[in-house]
Every structure is written in C-alpha cells, then in structure tokens.
Design a protein around this motif. Structure first.
Motif, mmCIF file in Angstrom:
data_model
loop_
_atom_site.group_PDB
_atom_site.id
_atom_site.type_symbol
_atom_site.label_atom_id
_atom_site.label_comp_id
_atom_site.label_asym_id
_atom_site.label_seq_id
_atom_site.Cartn_x
_atom_site.Cartn_y
_atom_site.Cartn_z
ATOM 1 N N PRO A 72 90.346 -18.471 34.064
ATOM 2 C CA PRO A 72 89.018 -18.851 33.853
ATOM 3 C C PRO A 72 88.180 -17.436 33.258
ATOM 4 C CG PRO A 72 89.408 -18.745 36.171
ATOM 5 C CD PRO A 72 90.876 -18.336 35.475
ATOM 6 N N VAL A 73 87.324 -17.780 32.387
ATOM 7 C CA VAL A 73 86.474 -16.717 31.996
ATOM 8 C C VAL A 73 85.351 -16.543 32.619
ATOM 9 C CG1 VAL A 73 85.354 -15.906 29.813
ATOM 10 C CG2 VAL A 73 87.445 -17.199 29.497
ATOM 11 N N VAL A 74 85.089 -15.249 33.158
ATOM 12 C CA VAL A 74 83.946 -14.825 33.955
ATOM 13 C C VAL A 74 82.656 -14.434 33.149
ATOM 14 C CG1 VAL A 74 83.152 -13.335 35.641
ATOM 15 C CG2 VAL A 74 85.516 -14.234 35.951
ATOM 16 N N PRO A 75 81.710 -15.145 33.081
ATOM 17 C CA PRO A 75 80.640 -14.989 32.401
ATOM 18 C C PRO A 75 79.990 -13.462 32.577
ATOM 19 C CG PRO A 75 79.963 -17.079 33.644
ATOM 20 C CD PRO A 75 81.424 -16.354 34.054
ATOM 21 N N TYR A 76 79.574 -12.780 31.361
ATOM 22 C CA TYR A 76 79.092 -11.464 31.350
ATOM 23 C C TYR A 76 77.830 -11.393 30.728
ATOM 24 C CZ TYR A 76 79.336 -6.730 29.454
ATOM 25 O OH TYR A 76 78.785 -5.622 29.115
ATOM 26 N N SER A 77 77.000 -10.665 31.361
ATOM 27 C CA SER A 77 75.734 -10.459 30.991
ATOM 28 C C SER A 77 75.040 -9.032 31.072
ATOM 29 C CB SER A 77 74.703 -11.594 31.413
ATOM 30 O OG SER A 77 74.590 -11.324 32.846
ATOM 31 N N GLU A 78 73.984 -8.593 30.316
ATOM 32 C CA GLU A 78 73.369 -7.617 30.488
ATOM 33 C C GLU A 78 71.864 -7.773 31.065
ATOM 34 O OE1 GLU A 78 73.502 -5.037 27.014
ATOM 35 O OE2 GLU A 78 75.483 -4.357 27.707
ATOM 36 N N VAL A 79 71.280 -6.889 31.844
ATOM 37 C CA VAL A 79 69.838 -7.207 32.210
ATOM 38 C C VAL A 79 69.335 -5.572 32.551
ATOM 39 C CG1 VAL A 79 70.474 -7.208 34.731
ATOM 40 C CG2 VAL A 79 68.546 -8.502 33.688
ATOM 41 N N ASP A 80 67.997 -5.518 32.234
ATOM 42 C CA ASP A 80 67.571 -3.891 32.540
ATOM 43 C C ASP A 80 67.627 -3.756 34.293
ATOM 44 O OD1 ASP A 80 67.124 -3.655 29.973
ATOM 45 O OD2 ASP A 80 64.850 -4.310 30.044
ATOM 46 N N VAL A 81 67.115 -4.921 34.859
ATOM 47 C CA VAL A 81 66.929 -4.622 36.266
ATOM 48 C C VAL A 81 67.275 -5.898 37.214
ATOM 49 C CG1 VAL A 81 65.493 -3.905 38.118
ATOM 50 C CG2 VAL A 81 64.840 -3.033 35.772
ATOM 51 N N LEU A 82 68.412 -5.441 38.047
ATOM 52 C CA LEU A 82 68.749 -6.746 38.708
ATOM 53 C C LEU A 82 68.241 -6.471 40.316
ATOM 54 C CD1 LEU A 82 70.646 -9.310 39.504
ATOM 55 C CD2 LEU A 82 72.388 -7.685 39.871
ATOM 56 N N VAL A 83 67.474 -7.256 40.747
ATOM 57 C CA VAL A 83 66.903 -7.221 42.154
ATOM 58 C C VAL A 83 67.737 -8.316 42.976
ATOM 59 C CG1 VAL A 83 64.998 -7.542 43.752
ATOM 60 C CG2 VAL A 83 64.466 -6.757 41.345
ATOM 61 N N ILE A 84 68.122 -7.608 44.168
ATOM 62 C CA ILE A 84 68.906 -8.257 45.054
ATOM 63 C C ILE A 84 68.232 -8.449 46.289
ATOM 64 C CG2 ILE A 84 71.198 -8.343 46.448
ATOM 65 C CD1 ILE A 84 72.317 -6.549 44.181
ATOM 66 N N GLY A 85 67.855 -9.604 46.531
ATOM 67 C CA GLY A 85 66.954 -10.066 47.648
ATOM 68 C C GLY A 85 65.615 -10.477 47.549
ATOM 69 N N ALA A 86 65.039 -11.409 47.756
ATOM 70 C CA ALA A 86 63.856 -12.115 47.232
ATOM 71 C C ALA A 86 62.809 -12.262 48.524
ATOM 72 C CB ALA A 86 64.018 -13.519 46.557
ATOM 73 N N GLY A 87 62.839 -11.189 49.335
ATOM 74 C CA GLY A 87 61.769 -11.165 50.392
ATOM 75 C C GLY A 87 60.753 -10.313 49.709
ATOM 76 N N PRO A 88 59.552 -10.048 50.480
ATOM 77 C CA PRO A 88 58.417 -9.476 49.652
ATOM 78 C C PRO A 88 58.737 -8.237 49.046
ATOM 79 C CG PRO A 88 58.085 -9.904 52.325
ATOM 80 C CD PRO A 88 59.510 -10.432 51.914
ATOM 81 N N ALA A 89 59.568 -7.465 49.278
ATOM 82 C CA ALA A 89 59.802 -6.075 48.661
ATOM 83 C C ALA A 89 60.315 -6.451 47.360
ATOM 84 C CB ALA A 89 60.869 -5.249 49.434
ATOM 85 N N GLY A 90 61.479 -7.336 47.430
ATOM 86 C CA GLY A 90 62.216 -7.899 46.317
ATOM 87 C C GLY A 90 61.260 -8.671 45.242
ATOM 88 N N LEU A 91 60.402 -9.540 45.735
ATOM 89 C CA LEU A 91 59.428 -10.266 44.854
ATOM 90 C C LEU A 91 58.266 -9.384 44.325
ATOM 91 C CD1 LEU A 91 59.120 -13.588 46.781
ATOM 92 C CD2 LEU A 91 60.345 -13.007 44.915
ATOM 93 N N MET A 92 57.850 -8.194 44.910
ATOM 94 C CA MET A 92 56.856 -7.191 44.746
ATOM 95 C C MET A 92 57.347 -6.701 43.280
ATOM 96 S SD MET A 92 54.677 -5.417 44.056
ATOM 97 C CE MET A 92 53.506 -5.720 45.290
ATOM 98 N N GLN B 247 81.829 -19.878 39.397
ATOM 99 C CA GLN B 247 80.959 -19.338 40.323
ATOM 100 C C GLN B 247 80.590 -17.821 40.311
ATOM 101 O OE1 GLN B 247 83.343 -20.233 43.938
ATOM 102 N NE2 GLN B 247 82.587 -22.454 43.886
ATOM 103 N N GLU B 248 81.254 -17.317 39.416
ATOM 104 C CA GLU B 248 81.090 -15.799 39.349
ATOM 105 C C GLU B 248 80.561 -15.503 38.201
ATOM 106 O OE1 GLU B 248 84.520 -13.105 40.046
ATOM 107 O OE2 GLU B 248 83.928 -13.453 42.467
ATOM 108 N N GLU B 249 79.827 -14.279 38.162
ATOM 109 C CA GLU B 249 79.200 -13.799 36.804
ATOM 110 C C GLU B 249 79.353 -12.054 37.044
ATOM 111 O OE1 GLU B 249 75.207 -14.666 36.330
ATOM 112 O OE2 GLU B 249 74.903 -13.585 34.541
ATOM 113 N N ILE B 250 79.631 -11.564 35.977
ATOM 114 C CA ILE B 250 79.446 -10.108 35.803
ATOM 115 C C ILE B 250 78.022 -9.723 35.366
ATOM 116 C CG2 ILE B 250 80.532 -7.758 35.346
ATOM 117 C CD1 ILE B 250 82.318 -9.551 37.041
ATOM 118 N N VAL B 251 77.366 -8.753 35.843
ATOM 119 C CA VAL B 251 76.131 -8.253 35.292
ATOM 120 C C VAL B 251 76.098 -6.873 35.311
ATOM 121 C CG1 VAL B 251 73.811 -8.307 35.679
ATOM 122 C CG2 VAL B 251 74.997 -10.277 36.308
#
Lengths: 606, 606
Positions: free
Chosen positions: B4-24, B172-176
């Motif tokens: 299986p080919v694992v999708p690959y992508s780039e992003v400036d910022v990845l935020v892990i966790g969407a509580g108040p700190a992550g959403l802010m 199910q997997e992605e490399i960021v």
C-alpha cells in the motif's frame, strides 16, 4: 373555460411595504408569535443608499444595539462651517452631535438602509417569516358589520394581493382576510390613498439632492457631521461606513425646473451637477469622489402629516405613509421605525385577546402628535439650515451661534429621547411626584443597578426588552427598615388579592410565570451584606429579579438610582409599557392605582 | 499483493490536540493565513463540562470578548464562608472576584469548554480549517540535518498520522512533513512522551471531584464564586450559564483509595458520593440538584511543569501538556490558551520568513517561567484552600481574613493581568522611564482615547488586535508646541531613512501599507480645535490612525492617558508585540533603539 379559483386565506396581520417601518413591525409581531405576513412590490431589497441615520433612542430600543453598533459608524461630533472673510468657508465651532444628557448611547449611528433592514430580515427569517416580494395589493375593504368589527377574533379586512412575477396562466391573485392591516408603503402610500386620507400641511415642496461617495478631500471635518452654510448654498455631510460619506444639499427650483414647461425635470440634475453644487458650497476645500458616485438621488418633498393614522382601528398607516419632511435632521427612518414600534405591541396584545380596542386608538394619538411636532421642528430647522448666512451684505441672515444653539436646544427631540406621549388609556398621569425623575409618557431612562444575587451590574433598559410584557418595577426602599418592610409586605399582600390586576389579568392555563407582567425588584442596599432571600417570593420569582441601588466594584457607576429617578425612601411602583415608555406610577400603598390603569385597556382572558 | 502506498503531504504547522490550546493556536495561525492542520483523537468535540473559567486577561485578548460575554455568565463577586459557632458554615465576607485595577473587564466569565471551543471552531471554519477527528499520531521525528533545521523553508518534522474511523482496506496512514508541530494534547501528552520530556515537581497527587447541576438551594451566595471552608472539607462553587452551578471539592485519599490494594479506585466515588461530600461542607444549607447531575468528573493531579517546552524550536508543547495543577484558581484553560497565544504569532512570523529562530526560543523562556510561577501560586493557594479552618480546636488552621487577603493579593496573577515576561530578544528592557506606566514585558493596559477625525472614543486595546503586526504607538506630545513639533518631524525623518527598521523590514511587492508594522498616533490636544492634517503623512496613513488624549463629550472618561501611561511632554515611541505585550520603548529622538530591538529577531525579506 373554467373560472379560475382565487386562493383565499386568513392572517392575523398583513403588513404592506417592507421598508424599515414595515420590517420593524413584522419582526416585532413575529417575535410576539403573531401570525403575520409582509408583502412588498419590489422584487429585491434595497442594496445601497436610502436612509442612513439612527438616533440615540432608536439604538436603545428594540434590542438591536449590539449588531447596529458593530456594523455602523458612530457620529459623535458636529462641525459648523460658515463663510470666511476670504470668500470660502471656515470652521466656526464643533459640538457634540447629540445633546441629550440621559441618552444611553450619546451618539448617532449611520448605516445604509439595506443593512438596517437586514437586521430585521435575519431576525424574521429565524422566526419563519419572509417578505413576499413582487406582490402588490389591488383592493382593500373593511367590513361594515359593527359586530364583526367589535369581535377581536374576526378578520374584517379583505385585501386582494397580486403577484407580479408568476408565469402567465398561474394564479396571480389571492384574497387575504386579515384582523389588522398595516400600511408601511411609503410617501406615496397606496393604503393611504385607498382610504382617502389627506396629507395636511404646506403645499410648497423642497428639492434635495443626495450623493454617497468615498472622498479625496482636505476638508478637516469630513468624518464629522458637518453643517455647512456658505454663500453658495447649504450642505450637510454625514460620515458613513467603509470610508464613505453622504452629502445632502438643498437645491433651488431653478436647478431643476424646466423653464419651458415650469415643471420639475429630473433630467436637468444628475450626480455631476449635484457634485458641482456641493463643491461650490465647500470651497476652498476639495471634494473628489475616488471611486465614483456610489449612489445618488433627488427628491422633492413637502412637510405634511396624514390627517388620520388609522381606520376603525383595523387598518393603520405608519412611517413615510404618515409624514413627509426634509432629510436634514436625520429623523425619517427613526420616526418610521418608532411608529411601528409603538403600534406593534398594541396589535399583538389585541391579537392575543389581552387588550381592548381603546388601546389601539393611542397609536394615532401618540404618533400623530409626534409627527406634528416633527414637522414643526423641521420647518423651523429647515429655515435656519437653508437660510443665507449672516454676512455684511445679508444682515437678516442666519447667525452661526444661533444655528448651533438651536441644533443643541432640540437635541432632546432629534435624539428621540425627549418624545413625550400625552395622557391616554395607556398613559396615566397620576402620581408623578412619587418618582419625579421617571417622566410619565416618556421612555424609561437608563441607569445601572447591581444584581443582588451576584453583584453583576445591569443596565436597567436591558431588563425592559420589547417582549410584549408590561414590566412592573418595585422600588422597595430599604427593606432592612422595619417600617418600610411592613409597607412592602402589605403591598405584596394587596397585589396578590384576586381582584388585583396581577390576578385579574392572569392568563389561564399558564402555570409558570405571568405572561403579561414581569416583576423586577429594585432595593436600596449594599452588595456586601445583602440577602435577597429576605424578600417575599413574589418579588423574587427568580434569583435574577432582584437588584440593588449600589455602586459596582470598581466604583465607576451606580448607587444613586433612587436619587436619579426621584424615588423617595417610601419606594414606588412603576408600570413600564412593552415599548419602554412609563405608563403609570403608584405609591406602594396604592396598588389600586395600577388596577385602574390596567382596567382602562386590559381585558380578562376569555 | 501490492504494497500500500502511504499518502504523503507537507504542511506549515501541524497541531496535535484540539482542546482550547490547540484550537486557539490553529485559529490564530489560520487567521495569519498560515497553512495549518489540526488533528484530534476524539471523534466529537466536548459537549459539556470540562474547564469553564475565563480570566480578565483572556477576555481582553484575542478579540473574542463580544461573543464570550454574550454567551457566558459574569462572576463579579466572591463570597467567603467559614465555620459558624452553631456547627455549620456562615458568610464571613464578600469581595470583588477580581482584584486587578487595570483590568478592562473587572470580572471573570464562566462558560463550558465546548462553547469556548466553538468560538474558535466557527472562526476556523470560516477560514477553511476543520479539525481532523479520530486521528492519532503514531510516530514523530525531527531531521538531524542541521542545514535543514536552519532553513526556514524546510519541513524537518515527520509525523505519521493514523485515521481511526476509516473502513478496513482503505488507507489509514498518512505521512506529514511539517515545518512546525505543536503538541496540545493534554496532561498525558503523547508528543511530550515521544521526546522524553520530564514533568518536574511534586510527586504527590491531589484528587478533585467536580459536579455541574441546577440547584435548589437556600445558600445565599449560590450565584457568586463561593470559597467555603468547613470542618468537613473545602468546597468551591462557581456560577454557570442557564442557572447551573459548578461544585469543586477536594477529596481525601481515604475517599478513593482501595484499602485492599492501596491504589486509586475511581469506582469508589460517584456523583452521589461527591454530592454527599459537598453537602456536609455546606451544612446547614441545602443543595439539591433539580435536574440531576448534568456532568461530573474526578481527577487526580500533580503540580508539575515540563522540563522543556520545545525541541529544536521545531516541535512545541503547550497547555496541559506543559503544566498540571489544581483547578481551584481557575487558571487551567487560561494558561493553556495563553501559551498558544504566545506561540502562534512567533510561528507565523517564522513561516512568513520575517523572523529568526531566536524569536521562537522566547516561547519557552516566557511561558515556562509563567508555568513555574503558576505552580508556586497553586501550591500556596491549595494549602490555604484545603487547610482546616482556624477554630478553637485547630489553632494552626487557616484564618478567614488571611485567606481572603491572599485571594486579593494574588488578583494580579490570577486575573492574568500581571503576567510579566523577562527581557529577551522579544522584550527590550531599555527606556522604561520614558513611559513608566507601560511596563515593558507586560500587556498594554486599556485606556480610552478620542479619535481625532470624528471624536469617536476608542479603547486602545481594540487598536492592538492579534493580527500578527507589530504596533508602533507614537506619542507625539503636544504638536502645537513648535519645539515638540520639530522633535516629531525629526523622528519621522529618521524613521523614514532606508536603514531604519520601518524600511529595512518592509516586505517587497506590497505597495499599500506596511504588513509588519501599524503606526498609531496619540497626540495631546482637544477635539474642538484639532486638525489631524497637520501631521506628517507617516503618522496618518489613514484618517482613522490619529487619536487625542481628551475626554469624551459626556466627560465620563479619557483625557489623562499620558499621565496614566507615564508619558511626559516629550512623547514616546512604544512597540507593542502582536500578542499585545510591550516589547520596546524609545524616546522620539532615539529611533535607533527600535532599530536595535527589531534587529534582534527580525529578518529582512528574501
């Protein structure tokens, strides 16, 4: 060929015309859960231009202040310009734009009419009411059957509506039977004409030109309301959203009358010609539209008031349909919305079966008197505004200081704060001395009180929303004084008697709260030691209903409310109408005064 | 079988966790038009409960005050209860809930965490960013290539994400590959553990129980924040929206430790048992949930701070991932959001290529010091809160007046108003004497100034939004004084030189305005005669940029801003960071002081 069947329907209230007055009315009725329809001949809502000035009282009213303030520009300052010795104009003085000491919002706001209409449209949409556009009434008649007219459940007004935008072959007509019809269809009101209501007043007409633009200018007061008297004419500038300004100028007959025909010819005056008129007045300052003329109009208007505002208390006219006058005092849209605000709650109470038709009669008595006052003001102010300035050559001209003083002197009127309704079934003029600062027939003035349960400061006007209930404000005085406590308890006992208005007009089948009356308690006291549980439960139906006349924790405001309202240590009972006007005042030991007030127009539920 | 080919992508910022700190954080970055993704392991957002207290500084920050205030309840008053002589508790005193004289909003607000998260979620949605739910990271590594790490355009962090909710057989997997990763994944932070960051501090843990309910009660202070010391334990009550209250209680080990195993057993303590604990403390007052227990939890927490907040300035942790402490000072959600607020603008500037990595180092230095201060405060306050009350039997107990005084003494800290960042590349401590009331390293304090063009009063904090620009406040002094006018003109000449920061850090290709700096002019003067056109155009890039230190037309506020800020007649230059903190101050004739400040972290555009 079959005879087409014309659809037939019933509605509580049909509103004809979806400008600011009509939308205010329809939205207010929708909020009161009255079955309302609103029709308008235009296919789309206005997108730009039209009216734009909102007065301080209008901002306070209807609970729309937050959005209005977010979207609009505030006008705090007025600037007065007059001829200078060098031939152009110069700044004479600046002054507050609003002169009304009790105004909650001491400024006007300016925003184009479409944005204001959207506030009401969005609210109505959430309540399931949409404007039916491209729809005109073609006939209207009121039943002549007196029994039907007296029956609050009847639908005695028959209106034929025609849809303008349906494909041929489809039904275009509908017959609507309404309990009430409100004509908010503008200066050329179709409703008014159907009932041959005359517009009374001066026959002479004035011509106004209006431009909206984003200016490139060196005029220093381009962001203030500027009232400019020049030897070349008078101009009014109003700041607007998105760096725009509005320029009003009064035009002369010669600018627009075709000498060949002697009649008005709108073709003679376009935006470029108007801009030239404005520029001549503003010299030596430049005024260049950076992105063209965004909107413009020319209108010809008399100063007139309709002879009647209602027909048999079943059909009403409101807004421009009732009164026409110059735009320069910024009153048009305000007067219109306030007509509708005055009318809507009265109709709602009738539709609910809670009030007698006598209440509806107060719409005309209250708002027609206001309209006459407005026209008087407009005549006087127009004369000053349009008059030639005082110069050496023109010794009868308008003196700058006289004009500015007049502007300020009428601040109570132009702000809407000073509107005063005369005694009627809805305004009892007794017991004014019990609360001398709460003028009977005027709007309840703002002040901040501290909520007893949590020391949260509240603006009292926010406790008096236009929700179709009467607010009963109980000023208890100092409850820790045994004599005063006894007086309050005796009042509570009296007001809870079966024959008191509170029980007499209770609505059967409702077991939580009283849908007609909201009781708010305002006590003397200090937040640090106050115990709201001491009050009889009638005075604290919810923990949020008790307030104290105390300062806030930062000592920035509050604590002198009794003094400001002229309420003595013996307290007072104050009945505030759903539109925020003071309807009646009584001493605590004369609950029967309120019984008499409510008996004059309120109805026992069937 | 194909690999299986694992999708690959780039992003400036990845935020892990969407509580108040992550959403802010994600919302702030989205507002800065930074390419950001945010993932969360939970399938849905929180619906009730969780954190609920918002401090005065948090209300002032991020431009969310209007909605926050509309939806929340305000907490103005604190009530202190202590043992009475008759065996129960009694009211000892009431006091302002907030003791921070410069607070713009002198109160806390309370609202459930889900509603607060919605404010950020709605804003993000409008910007096209959605939380990717049911998604967990399974690996994270940072490049070891120093060149790659030094290259601001590189994506040196590699994260494997796994989707939990996709049907079997689908990827199910992605490399960021990210430029930056922010771990806002809570007290048990996965990100923190991947980098073996230790939590330092006390090993002992405290057990807290929390209940939300609509109470039936005769407790007089149920709508205040009530801090109750009883002989049966301590309880904290916080008022909430919709007549709810929150009840916090500290539990004892014996309540929850299974004596057979010696370990925590959450089964031993449910909402009914907690309610019993609260009731014992609140005796003689009753506390009955009218609609059941709406939400409850039990948590076991230590007072600890992460040893590091960042790894190579490429991966950061923020919020509960960095610090754990008791809930009773209402700091948790505030500290978390303020971590993110501190970090987001720094990352945004790096992503834009406008700043050196040294700026990112100030995140840890500023926020870790704050976290250590928070834990110290929490230990001290916890000891007082949980301590036995002072009674005849317990002469070493906590004296009521001592507890209340401590509560008030630390009002600056708990309100968030007093947060102070030490000197760093982002905080220059020079020239404090030029504006003694503007404390370098602290947030810019609120005050109202009058806009020169239209006399509209503005709160200066509203001119300092978190929009990723530095604000340069130019206090000109009295421009009508020829000497001062010369000084201002000389400053303008200096600041417009090619080598000055304003031009040095201009971003090429932008021809309207400066995207990095916003210049706001604050002059001495009176609105009645003021002419803003007198200023050099740099100081009035738009008519809305000039303010005067004058009173408003109602004389309610304003006119003493120079005095309040400690700015003398010679004026001052003040650089305010994008997060509203004062970064640097210079006299008008030392523009080079600002050159030095910005040179310490700012980068010339490539």
């Amino acid at each position: 060929m079959p005879v087409p069947v014309v659809p037939y329907s019933e509605v509580d209230v049909l509103v004809i015309g979806a400008g600011p007055a009509g939308l205010m009315c329809a939205n207010a009725l929708a909020n009161a859960r009255v079955n309302v329809r609103v029709v308008d001949k235009r296919a789309v809502k206005v997108a730009a231009g039209q009216a734009d000035g909102i007065s301080p009282r209008t901002i306070e009213s209807y609970g729309i202040a937050e959005r209005l303030i977010r979207e609009s520009v505030q006008v705090h300052q007025a600037a007065f310009y007059n001829p200078s010795s060098s031939g152009g104009i110069e700044l004479t003085s600046r002054a507050p734009d609003v002169t009304a000491p009790s105004a909650r919002y001491p400024f006007e706001v300016a925003l184009h009419q479409g944005a204001i209409e959207s506030i009401f449209l969005d609210s109505m949409t959430a309540l399931g009411v949409e404007v039916e556009r491209s729809t005109v009434p073609t006939s209207i008649e009121i039943s002549k059957d007196e029994n039907e007219l007296m029956d609050s459940a009847s639908h005695p007004v028959r209106v034929t509506l025609q849809r303008l935008d349906v494909p041929e072959g489809q039904p275009q007509e509908e017959i609507v039977h309404a309990k009430y019809v409100v004509g908010t269809d503008g200066a050329h009101s179709w409703v008014r004409k159907q009932f041959d209501i005359a517009m009374e007043g001066e026959q002479s007409e004035f011509i106004w030109g209006v431009l909206d633009m984003v200016p490139d200018t060196d005029f220093p007061d381009v962001r203030n309301k500027s009232l400019v008297h020049s030897n070349h004419g008078s101009v009014l500038l109003v700041p607007r959203e998105q760096d725009r300004i509005r320029v009003y100028m009064q035009l002369e007959d010669k600018d627009i009358i075709n000498p060949a025909t002697g009649r008005v010819d709108k073709e003679r005056m376009g935006p470029e010609e108007m801009l030239d008129v404005a520029r001549r007045s503003l010299y030596p300052y430049k005024l260049i539209p950076t992105t063209g003329i965004l909107w413009w109009t020319l209108y010809i208007i008399g100063q007139r008031v309709a002879s009647r505002f209602s027909i048999k208390n079943r059909v009403f006219i409101a807004g421009d349909a009732c009164h026409t006058h110059s735009p320069k005092a910024g009153q048009g849209m305000n007067a219109s919305m306030n007509d509708a605000h005055n009318l809507a709650w009265k109709i709602a109470l009738l539709v609910r079966g809670w009030a007698e038709p006598s209440l509806l009669s107060t719409y005309e008595s209250e708002r027609r008197k206001y309209a006459l006052d407005l026209i008087s003001f407009d005549k006087m102010f127009s004369t000053l505004f349009s008059g030639k300035p005082l110069t050496e050559e023109n010794s009868h001209g308008v003196a700058p200081e006289h004009f500015m003083k007049t502007f300020q002197k009428f601040g109570g009127f132009t702000s809407g704060i000073g509107v005063h309704y005369n005694p009627s079934v809805a305004v009892s003029d007794r017991n004014q001395e019990v609360a001398s600062g709460l003028v009977i027939g005027e709007r309840f003035p703002p002040y901040k009180f501290i909520r007893a349960a949590d020391a949260w400061p509240f603006e009292i006007q926010d406790l008096l929303p236009s929700d179709f209930r009467f607010k009963l404000l109980v000023f208890t005085g100092d409850f820790s004084d045994p004599l005063q406590q006894a007086r309050v308890k005796s009042m509570v006992a009296n007001i809870q008697k079966p024959e008191s208005f509170l029980n007499r007009y209770a609505t059967p089948g409702k077991n939580s709260g009283n849908p007609r009356f909201d009781i708010i308690t305002i006590s003397k006291g200090q937040k640090e030691g106050f115990d709201l549980l001491q009050f009889p439960t009638l005075l604290r139906s919810h923990w949020s209903k008790v307030f104290i006349d105390d300062t806030d924790f930062t000592s920035s405001f509050g604590g002198r409310g009794y003094l400001y309202y002229g309420v003595g240590p013996e307290g007072a009972l104050v009945a505030v109408r759903p539109d925020g006007y003071i309807g009646a005042i009584a001493p605590l030991d004369h609950v029967e005064e309120l019984d008499a007030y409510f008996a004059s127009f309120m109805k026992i539920s069937a």
